[in-house]
Design a protein around this motif. Sequence first.
Motif, PDB file in Angstrom:
ATOM      1  N   VAL A 156       0.860  -1.190   0.000  1.00  0.00           N
ATOM      2  CA  VAL A 156       0.000   0.000   0.000  1.00  0.00           C
ATOM      3  C   VAL A 156       0.887   1.227   0.000  1.00  0.00           C
ATOM      4  N   ASP A 157       0.587   2.137  -0.881  1.00  0.00           N
ATOM      5  CA  ASP A 157       1.346   3.388  -0.941  1.00  0.00           C
ATOM      6  C   ASP A 157       0.605   4.463  -0.171  1.00  0.00           C
ATOM      7  N   MET A 158       0.703   4.400   1.140  1.00  0.00           N
ATOM      8  CA  MET A 158       0.085   5.428   1.980  1.00  0.00           C
ATOM      9  C   MET A 158       1.225   6.252   2.552  1.00  0.00           C
ATOM     10  N   PRO A 159       1.234   7.561   2.282  1.00  0.00           N
ATOM     11  CA  PRO A 159       2.381   8.367   2.720  1.00  0.00           C
ATOM     12  C   PRO A 159       2.613   8.224   4.219  1.00  0.00           C
ATOM     13  N   GLY A 160       3.837   7.909   4.602  1.00  0.00           N
ATOM     14  CA  GLY A 160       4.193   7.798   6.008  1.00  0.00           C
ATOM     15  C   GLY A 160       3.794   6.478   6.632  1.00  0.00           C
TER      16      GLY A 160
ATOM     17  N   GLN B 239       5.325   2.573  10.661  1.00  0.00           N
ATOM     18  CA  GLN B 239       5.830   1.287  10.169  1.00  0.00           C
ATOM     19  C   GLN B 239       4.869   0.641   9.179  1.00  0.00           C
ATOM     20  N   GLY B 240       3.652   1.169   9.077  1.00  0.00           N
ATOM     21  CA  GLY B 240       2.746   0.660   8.047  1.00  0.00           C
ATOM     22  C   GLY B 240       1.479   0.007   8.564  1.00  0.00           C
ATOM     23  N   LYS B 241       1.277   0.050   9.882  1.00  0.00           N
ATOM     24  CA  LYS B 241       0.086  -0.668  10.356  1.00  0.00           C
ATOM     25  C   LYS B 241      -1.204   0.024   9.889  1.00  0.00           C
ATOM     26  N   LEU B 242      -1.190   1.356   9.818  1.00  0.00           N
ATOM     27  CA  LEU B 242      -2.394   2.054   9.353  1.00  0.00           C
ATOM     28  C   LEU B 242      -2.630   1.820   7.866  1.00  0.00           C
ATOM     29  N   GLY B 243      -1.558   1.550   7.149  1.00  0.00           N
ATOM     30  CA  GLY B 243      -1.683   1.343   5.703  1.00  0.00           C
ATOM     31  C   GLY B 243      -2.510   0.110   5.367  1.00  0.00           C
ATOM     32  N   ILE B 244      -2.494  -0.893   6.229  1.00  0.00           N
ATOM     33  CA  ILE B 244      -3.167  -2.152   5.892  1.00  0.00           C
ATOM     34  C   ILE B 244      -4.681  -1.956   5.695  1.00  0.00           C
ATOM     35  N   PRO B 245      -5.407  -1.434   6.712  1.00  0.00           N
ATOM     36  CA  PRO B 245      -6.850  -1.260   6.467  1.00  0.00           C
ATOM     37  C   PRO B 245      -7.137  -0.224   5.390  1.00  0.00           C
ATOM     38  N   ASN B 246      -6.357   0.857   5.366  1.00  0.00           N
ATOM     39  CA  ASN B 246      -6.607   1.899   4.363  1.00  0.00           C
ATOM     40  C   ASN B 246      -6.408   1.378   2.949  1.00  0.00           C
TER      41      ASN B 246
ATOM     42  N   LEU C  88      -6.639  -1.949   2.036  1.00  0.00           N
ATOM     43  CA  LEU C  88      -7.650  -2.958   1.726  1.00  0.00           C
ATOM     44  C   LEU C  88      -8.993  -2.308   1.403  1.00  0.00           C
ATOM     45  N   MET C  89      -9.261  -1.163   2.048  1.00  0.00           N
ATOM     46  CA  MET C  89     -10.552  -0.508   1.806  1.00  0.00           C
ATOM     47  C   MET C  89     -10.507   0.395   0.582  1.00  0.00           C
ATOM     48  N   GLY C  90      -9.391   0.444  -0.096  1.00  0.00           N
ATOM     49  CA  GLY C  90      -9.324   1.180  -1.356  1.00  0.00           C
ATOM     50  C   GLY C  90      -9.109   2.668  -1.202  1.00  0.00           C
ATOM     51  N   LEU C  91      -8.632   3.129  -0.021  1.00  0.00           N
ATOM     52  CA  LEU C  91      -8.447   4.569   0.162  1.00  0.00           C
ATOM     53  C   LEU C  91      -7.078   5.032  -0.335  1.00  0.00           C
ATOM     54  N   PHE C  92      -6.129   4.107  -0.447  1.00  0.00           N
ATOM     55  CA  PHE C  92      -4.819   4.449  -0.985  1.00  0.00           C
ATOM     56  C   PHE C  92      -4.440   3.399  -2.028  1.00  0.00           C
ATOM     57  N   PRO C  93      -3.601   3.742  -2.994  1.00  0.00           N
ATOM     58  CA  PRO C  93      -3.214   2.777  -4.028  1.00  0.00           C
ATOM     59  C   PRO C  93      -2.603   1.532  -3.392  1.00  0.00           C
ATOM     60  N   ALA C  94      -3.066   0.373  -3.814  1.00  0.00           N
ATOM     61  CA  ALA C  94      -2.589  -0.854  -3.214  1.00  0.00           C
ATOM     62  C   ALA C  94      -2.470  -1.932  -4.273  1.00  0.00           C
ATOM     63  N   GLY C  95      -1.754  -2.992  -3.955  1.00  0.00           N
ATOM     64  CA  GLY C  95      -1.635  -4.128  -4.862  1.00  0.00           C
ATOM     65  C   GLY C  95      -1.443  -5.401  -4.063  1.00  0.00           C
ATOM     66  N   GLY C  96      -1.511  -6.515  -4.718  1.00  0.00           N
ATOM     67  CA  GLY C  96      -1.426  -7.798  -4.036  1.00  0.00           C
ATOM     68  C   GLY C  96      -2.746  -8.533  -4.140  1.00  0.00           C
ATOM     69  N   ASN C  97      -2.913  -9.535  -3.319  1.00  0.00           N
ATOM     70  CA  ASN C  97      -4.154 -10.306  -3.366  1.00  0.00           C
ATOM     71  C   ASN C  97      -4.816 -10.306  -2.008  1.00  0.00           C
TER      72      ASN C  97
ATOM     73  N   ALA D  98     -16.479  -3.079   6.221  1.00  0.00           N
ATOM     74  CA  ALA D  98     -16.661  -1.691   6.622  1.00  0.00           C
ATOM     75  C   ALA D  98     -15.415  -1.235   7.356  1.00  0.00           C
ATOM     76  N   PHE D  99     -15.232   0.081   7.432  1.00  0.00           N
ATOM     77  CA  PHE D  99     -13.981   0.633   7.959  1.00  0.00           C
ATOM     78  C   PHE D  99     -14.288   1.828   8.857  1.00  0.00           C
ATOM     79  N   VAL D 100     -13.729   1.802  10.056  1.00  0.00           N
ATOM     80  CA  VAL D 100     -13.790   2.979  10.924  1.00  0.00           C
ATOM     81  C   VAL D 100     -12.405   3.600  10.880  1.00  0.00           C
ATOM     82  N   SER D 101     -12.318   4.762  10.250  1.00  0.00           N
ATOM     83  CA  SER D 101     -11.011   5.358   9.964  1.00  0.00           C
ATOM     84  C   SER D 101     -10.390   5.974  11.212  1.00  0.00           C
ATOM     85  N   GLU D 102      -9.056   6.007  11.215  1.00  0.00           N
ATOM     86  CA  GLU D 102      -8.366   6.710  12.300  1.00  0.00           C
ATOM     87  C   GLU D 102      -8.526   8.216  12.149  1.00  0.00           C
ATOM     88  N   ASP D 103      -8.840   8.650  10.949  1.00  0.00           N
ATOM     89  CA  ASP D 103      -9.019  10.080  10.687  1.00  0.00           C
ATOM     90  C   ASP D 103     -10.496  10.408  10.856  1.00  0.00           C
TER      91      ASP D 103
END
Lengths: 379, 533, 123
Positions: free
Chosen positions: B284-288, B312-319, B321-330, B352-357
């Motif tokens: 996931v390409d989520m800045p930071g 370290q990327g833990k926030l990137g995982i749900p973001n 998977l939910m399609g909020l940031f460019p991602a790849g994989g299966n 469904a996703f409850v965002s940290e933001d």
Amino acid sequence: MNPLKKFEPLKFISDNIVTVIFLALTIIAIPFSRLSGIYILSNLIDRFARSAFLVFALILPIMAGMGINFAMVLGATAGQIGLIFAIDYNVMGIQGLLLATCIGVPLSIFLGWFCGQVLNRARGREMVTGFILGYFMDGVYQFFGLYVMGWLIPIRTREVMQVTGSGVRNTLALGPVRGGLDNILNLQVGPFHLPLLTFGVIAFLCLFIIWFRKTKLGHDMRAIGQDQGVSHSAGIAVDRTRIMAIVISTILACIGQIIYLQNMGNMGTYTSQRQAGYFAAAAILVGGATVSKATIMNVFVGVFLVHSLYITMPIAGKEIFKSAMVGQYMSDFINYAIIALALVLHAWRNKRNADLARAGLRGHADKDSALAAQAGAVQ
Amino acid sequence: MANESSLLSLEGISKDFYGNVVLEDVTFTVGRGEIIGLVGENGAGKTTLMRILFGMPVIAETGGFKGRIMLDGKQVAFTSPFDALDAGIGMVHQEFSLIPGFTATENITLNRESMKRNVACDIFGERMSVLDRARMRTRAAKAISRLGVKLDPDILVSEMPVGHKQFTEIAREIDRSNVKLLVLDEPTAVLTETEAEVLIQSMRMLAAQGISIIFISHRLHEIINVADKIVVLRDGKAVKSVPVKGVSVHDIATWMVGREVKGSSSMLSACSEKVFLKVDNLWVDMPGETVRNVSFDVCEGEIFGIGGLAGQGKLGIPNGLMGLFPAGGNASLDDSPVPLNDPHKVLNNHMAFVSEDRRGVGLLLDETLEWNVAFTAMQAKGEHLIPVLGGLFKLRNERTMKLLAEEYIKTLEIKCTGPKQRAKELSGGNQQKICLAKAFALKPKLLFVSEPTRGIDVGAKAIVLETLRRYNKEYGMTIVMVSSELEELRSICHRIAIVDEGRIAGILPPTAEIAEFGLLMSGEKTGKNGDAA
Amino acid sequence: MSKKTLMARGLFVAAYLLLAIWAYTTGKGYVVFINNYATGESVEVFVTLDKASPVRIRRGGFVPLMVKGKGTHQIMVRREGAADFEGAFVYPRSAEALSIAVAMIMPGQELVVVPVSAALEER
């Protein structure tokens, strides 16, 4: 490791696609126009001397990361105000041009400073803000030309005044200063007419820009152009430096417009400055510059290519469509289309680079090669 | 290496941000040529301490600090980072602050370039001086040689490997003539093992030249390897300040995270063995919060925790998977593939996703509660709409929206004046409940919750966690919870994955020892699921 | 600001102002009315002032031409059936405008210039 060392024709074309398209169009238009090579070349020389200076005004803001300075229209306006006074005071020849410059430069400094202040508050949106500032300046300039002149500042010369008795004419004949620079030192080589002094001024400007890039200020501008945050934390006065880039650009635009108009011999009082802005932006982009990188070479290539098209397209249009208007329309259309194309391409390249960087998210080794590829793409 | 006379001493440093205590009576000294290893979890106060040392304006703006800083036996009070630099304290940041299109030389001498004056300087100021490139290059080469590394002064930063960028930054700091103290903030975080080893050699060389170093890192073995003294910060206190001799990685990890664990996992529902969510090689390409390569399975009815340090990327995982940031994989849910990069389809896919933001992505702050609760269900599933003229266009069904909102206000105990109140008027805890209600209204089978307790008070925290637990138990909802608070994860999750450098460092049961988690977070140990380089 | 800096900046501003003043004084254009009023054998003439391109004046007509600055200027008159006339005249400091009659120009004789105010009084 270094992708630059290998020459890849396809990559070269995709990196310079704007220039390539323009070159292709010109090459197609030349045979249709049935113009002789000598005619085209001698016209090119004349037009190069006329407009190269203007285009140089765009280099510094691009270097400072502010994109195409559409607000150079402000400088062109200042130059025109200088010329109005020179004509109104009836100062002739090179002295008229010098006087116009002496009046225009302080005005440019003020306008550039104002513009820089505004652009610093519109960080990241400099180009569109500069564009709108140009329109705003139109309003101020028209107020000045139509009401202030003849009301607060008396007009002495009848040729400057509108027939209604107040305000400056829509089209101002620049007879007294016409060719004021071009005609001083001339050389006739075969069929070609070379205005040596004008070339000298342009050469001097090139040297100035080369020298300027080596100065501390120029170095700081390059740093800011790449990363404002880093430059700021290194203690560089970012805002001030950006204002300086715009001020210098505005001054160059002012002088450039004066040189342009002395060659033309008359001036559309309320329209010429805007054309100058469009022309310069198109030329530097056609020359292969991007909104983030521009060199002196880009200016030369761009000015020659744009003018080749300007010379041949109307004639080619007349031959093909039996109408010079269509050709004129085509060259205007292509001119604007090229600005749009270059801006779209810039956005597209940014996206491509982001994708490249993303491709290397898995693992350090991949990341390094992606970064190297990205660096290549940026070059 | 440590010299008797200390170079820098911090005495009783305390700092609070509007009553929220961040640092409490921190005291330690740095000797000449001494390397101090400064460790602590995120939020332990390392950053604030360094900000105080550097006189960052934010400290003065928030009421200053207590205690005093002595440099060379004199009390100092810097009002800007530039003062600190002038006094000989250099900082190398976590993110590279280098100009990519400049050479190593240009970066090392940035804004301290050697210059030659000319006539234009008198008229237009000093900045018209021309750069003296030859001297700049000599200076850069000298700074690089002090580091004891090989680095071409003429290479562009954008073409350098990551390790060289780090050296360029350090060289920039030691190019200052008077540098006495260097602060290195996570300098090895982006380096490979070998690069980190070279960096540690360089640090020893600098220390031998009499330059003191404060080395912040979460790679504990490096700290033990290079530091003379170790300072452990926890919850704003310097809990340990000991010479490094005889200290083990395990000791430090325990000091860092060692606090009481409340709650227990006994109240958890049993979960099936059936794999419900399967994630393979996700990036996931989520800045930071970049996710590089993550694979894990979540069982049906499980509460799966994802922890790790910030960035370290833990926030990137749900973001991702939910399609909020460019991602790849299966990724697959219940054996059907999850479409990435398409938020709309994902919502239709029982996720469904409850965002940290909360205030940015989570809520429509200016709208009413009923709107907020029903909005996602309306957009994603077309619920609460009345078709008009055979579905040509649709109207909102105000009645069902109101009923829905009232239902959740009751079940989640949301304190408000009614469904018509605006979301921005609620407290943080109640806003978080609205976010949960909004996700629940989609009736998801899989719920992602990101930092659900961030910025809300203790009472509200308990209710939010209890609500999650109840929905998991009563409705069998599978939950993936991302949180920086390890305690919280340990209190409600069945399994906890720790993310480090965009990869899963390991997956542990909540009953695992606290030091185990600490080791995973600091990249000291990789579990069987991890594949870190 | 050092003394040297102050001096350099002062000089720069002074040079800038001097340039403007020089451009204004030496470049200002002044009008010269040239008439070709008929005096019998008068025909169409071409008049060249300084380095400008020749201007045609029809029989009985007059044109206002500009010269740059006061002081000495070159004039060349070409007419059919006569030798070219080349000469110089001085634009008087006191004059606001100047009048030259082509008919009064005789080869080998002094050029007659008339300040316009005087010329008007004559009429």
